[in-house]
Design an enzyme around this catalytic site. Structure first.
Site, PDB file in Angstrom:
ATOM      1  N   GLY A   1       6.223  -9.181  -0.663  1.00  0.00           N
ATOM      2  CA  GLY A   1       6.603  -8.173   0.327  1.00  0.00           C
ATOM      3  C   GLY A   1       5.405  -7.656   1.119  1.00  0.00           C
TER       4      GLY A   1
ATOM      5  CD  GLU B   1       8.831 -11.060   2.299  1.00  0.00           C
ATOM      6  OE1 GLU B   1       8.794 -10.173   1.428  1.00  0.00           O
ATOM      7  OE2 GLU B   1       9.746 -11.897   2.379  1.00  0.00           O
TER       8      GLU B   1
ATOM      9  CD  GLU C   1       8.017 -13.538  -2.532  1.00  0.00           C
ATOM     10  OE1 GLU C   1       7.280 -14.539  -2.378  1.00  0.00           O
ATOM     11  OE2 GLU C   1       7.999 -12.554  -1.769  1.00  0.00           O
TER      12      GLU C   1
ATOM     13  CB  ALA D   1       9.039  -6.029  -4.078  1.00  0.00           C
TER      14      ALA D   1
HETATM   15  N1  COA Z   1       4.833  -5.145  -9.086  1.00  0.00           N
HETATM   16  C1  COA Z   1       4.585  -4.261 -10.056  1.00  0.00           C
HETATM   17  N2  COA Z   1       3.360  -4.035 -10.566  1.00  0.00           N
HETATM   18  C2  COA Z   1       2.341  -4.759 -10.058  1.00  0.00           C
HETATM   19  C3  COA Z   1       2.526  -5.712  -9.051  1.00  0.00           C
HETATM   20  C4  COA Z   1       3.836  -5.892  -8.545  1.00  0.00           C
HETATM   21  N3  COA Z   1       4.119  -6.733  -7.538  1.00  0.00           N
HETATM   22  N4  COA Z   1       1.330  -6.267  -8.758  1.00  0.00           N
HETATM   23  C5  COA Z   1       0.433  -5.676  -9.565  1.00  0.00           C
HETATM   24  N5  COA Z   1       1.035  -4.768 -10.356  1.00  0.00           N
HETATM   25  C6  COA Z   1       0.421  -3.892 -11.362  1.00  0.00           C
HETATM   26  C7  COA Z   1       0.115  -4.628 -12.659  1.00  0.00           C
HETATM   27  O1  COA Z   1       1.276  -4.699 -13.468  1.00  0.00           O
HETATM   28  C8  COA Z   1      -0.963  -3.749 -13.221  1.00  0.00           C
HETATM   29  O2  COA Z   1      -0.356  -2.587 -13.755  1.00  0.00           O
HETATM   30  P1  COA Z   1      -0.826  -2.046 -15.225  1.00  0.00           P
HETATM   31  O3  COA Z   1      -2.300  -1.742 -15.076  1.00  0.00           O
HETATM   32  O4  COA Z   1       0.005  -0.821 -15.422  1.00  0.00           O
HETATM   33  O5  COA Z   1      -0.578  -3.152 -16.193  1.00  0.00           O
HETATM   34  C9  COA Z   1      -1.737  -3.291 -11.988  1.00  0.00           C
HETATM   35  O6  COA Z   1      -0.844  -3.456 -10.894  1.00  0.00           O
HETATM   36  C10 COA Z   1      -2.974  -4.136 -11.734  1.00  0.00           C
HETATM   37  O7  COA Z   1      -2.581  -5.487 -11.659  1.00  0.00           O
HETATM   38  P2  COA Z   1      -3.228  -6.633 -12.602  1.00  0.00           P
HETATM   39  O8  COA Z   1      -2.218  -7.728 -12.713  1.00  0.00           O
HETATM   40  O9  COA Z   1      -3.749  -6.050 -13.853  1.00  0.00           O
HETATM   41  O10 COA Z   1      -4.452  -7.080 -11.686  1.00  0.00           O
HETATM   42  P3  COA Z   1      -5.138  -8.518 -11.624  1.00  0.00           P
HETATM   43  O11 COA Z   1      -6.353  -8.354 -10.793  1.00  0.00           O
HETATM   44  O12 COA Z   1      -5.286  -9.082 -12.989  1.00  0.00           O
HETATM   45  O13 COA Z   1      -4.089  -9.457 -10.837  1.00  0.00           O
HETATM   46  C11 COA Z   1      -2.527 -10.023  -9.081  1.00  0.00           C
HETATM   47  C12 COA Z   1      -3.772  -9.199  -9.491  1.00  0.00           C
HETATM   48  C13 COA Z   1      -2.130  -9.552  -7.667  1.00  0.00           C
HETATM   49  C14 COA Z   1      -2.861 -11.517  -9.070  1.00  0.00           C
HETATM   50  C15 COA Z   1      -1.377  -9.736 -10.069  1.00  0.00           C
HETATM   51  O14 COA Z   1      -1.236  -8.328 -10.231  1.00  0.00           O
HETATM   52  C16 COA Z   1      -0.044 -10.291  -9.645  1.00  0.00           C
HETATM   53  O15 COA Z   1       0.193 -11.477  -9.751  1.00  0.00           O
HETATM   54  N6  COA Z   1       0.847  -9.383  -9.159  1.00  0.00           N
HETATM   55  C17 COA Z   1       2.192  -9.786  -8.776  1.00  0.00           C
HETATM   56  C18 COA Z   1       2.193 -10.428  -7.437  1.00  0.00           C
HETATM   57  C19 COA Z   1       3.578 -10.886  -7.042  1.00  0.00           C
HETATM   58  O16 COA Z   1       4.191 -11.723  -7.710  1.00  0.00           O
HETATM   59  N7  COA Z   1       4.090 -10.322  -5.954  1.00  0.00           N
HETATM   60  C20 COA Z   1       5.370 -10.668  -5.421  1.00  0.00           C
HETATM   61  C21 COA Z   1       6.408  -9.783  -5.985  1.00  0.00           C
HETATM   62  S1  COA Z   1       7.989 -10.197  -5.332  1.00  0.00           S
END
Ligand code: COA
Length: 259
Positions: free
Chosen positions: A109, A112, A132, A64
């Site tokens: 999500g 999910e 999460e 999400a």
């Molecule tokens: N919600 C909102 N934005 C998200 C996102 C999420 N779940 N996952 C990634 N993004 C965004 C980042 O903020 C970034 O945006 P920006 O360029 O405007 O800063 C863009 O997507 C790229 O992500 P980034 O974190 O720079 O890539 P990465 O390769 O360094 O890391 C992940 C990838 C997936 C490990 C990391 O993005 C992450 O941990 N995301 C969250 C995952 C999560 O907790 N999901 C469960 C949510 S309930």
């Protein structure tokens, strides 16, 4: 603005592509709404035989959109979870098979959504997890429940408690991903499987899906009774006789899907 959920249909196979690659396809309100509209369209389309879900760019869905969580309180959070769960349950209970083509991150999500599909095919670059816990919350779109049913209670607890991420090989080893493919061929392999499913009898496909889904929720004796009923329903379709005759006549069956 480009749609956040793309859809194309070729010969009964629908391809859904999550299209917010700059945010790793994180599910925002717009995507949820577009997915809901798409499910309405899919449910009304009798030509559609199989659905494949995938993501553009590096992610299937990275969860999400975390910005949604900043202002949630218990009441709005409950509404959000109810809405998202209803949407994902609709996906799970579609009449037709749904394949998750997990091309990259399937987190929170995103996992999910994949868990509500009938099975997961993953690319070697896929990455799965329920992170999460690292945000001080828990999965709320079925992650604690469907994951436990698929991989077992102990592993589901380990994954949801630690929030650690799994690569494709581990996902395959624990039965989360049914198969793993080299990145460049994942989608074609998924579409190939989808096309082969599209040629099978629609009544039997629906019966398998319903009886496994519903049977999992009840005791074994009730589930076995459901299996008998579903088998009997298959025999009400000309497809059952056609399948047997085609085998005996050494030819390909011509299923009509009629009842
Ligand atoms: N919600 C909102 N934005 C998200 C996102 C999420 N779940 N996952 C990634 N993004 C965004 C980042 O903020 C970034 O945006 P920006 O360029 O405007 O800063 C863009 O997507 C790229 O992500 P980034 O974190 O720079 O890539 P990465 O390769 O360094 O890391 C992940 C990838 C997936 C490990 C990391 O993005 C992450 O941990 N995301 C969250 C995952 C999560 O907790 N999901 C469960 C949510 S309930």
């Amino acid at each position: 603005m480009a749609p956040t959920v793309l859809f194309e249909k070729t010969e009964g196979v629908g391809l859904v592509t999550f299209n917010r690659p700059e945010k790793l396809n994180a599910l925002n309100r717009e995507m949820l709404m577009e997915l809901e509209q798409l499910l309405d369209q899919v449910a009304r389309d009798p030509q559609l035989r199989v659905l494949v879900l995938t993501g553009r760019g590096r992610a299937f869905i990275a969860g999400a959109d975390i910005s949604l969580f900043v202002d949630l309180d218990p009441l709005t959070g409950k509404r959000f979870a109810e809405h998202a769960q209803a949407l994902v349950s609709r996906l799970e209970h579609l009449d037709i098979p749904v394949i998750a083509a997990v091309n990259g991150y399937a987190l929170g999500g995103g996992l999910e959504v994949a868990l509500a599909c009938d099975f997961i095919y993953a690319s070697e670059e896929a990455c799965f997890g329920q992170p999460e816990i690292n945000l001080g919350i828990i999965p709320c779109v079925g992650g604690t429940q469907r994951l436990a049913r698929l991989v077992g209670k102990g592993l589901a607890k380990e994954l949801c408690l630690t929030g650690r991420l799994l690569d494709a090989a581990e996902a395959k080893a624990i039965g989360l991903a049914a198969r793993v493919f080299p990145t460049g061929v994942l989608l074609e392999e998924c579409l190939k499987t989808a096309r082969s499913l599209a040629e099978k009898g629609r009544v039997a496909l629906r019966a398998v899906k319903q009886v496994i889904n519903r049977g999992y929720e009840v005791d074994l004796a009730s589930a076995l009774a459901m299996e008998i009923d579903a088998f009997a329903v298959c025999l009400a379709s000309p497809d059952a006789r056609e399948g047997a005759l085609a085998f005996l006549e050494k030819r390909q069956p011509r299923f009509t899907g009629s009842l």
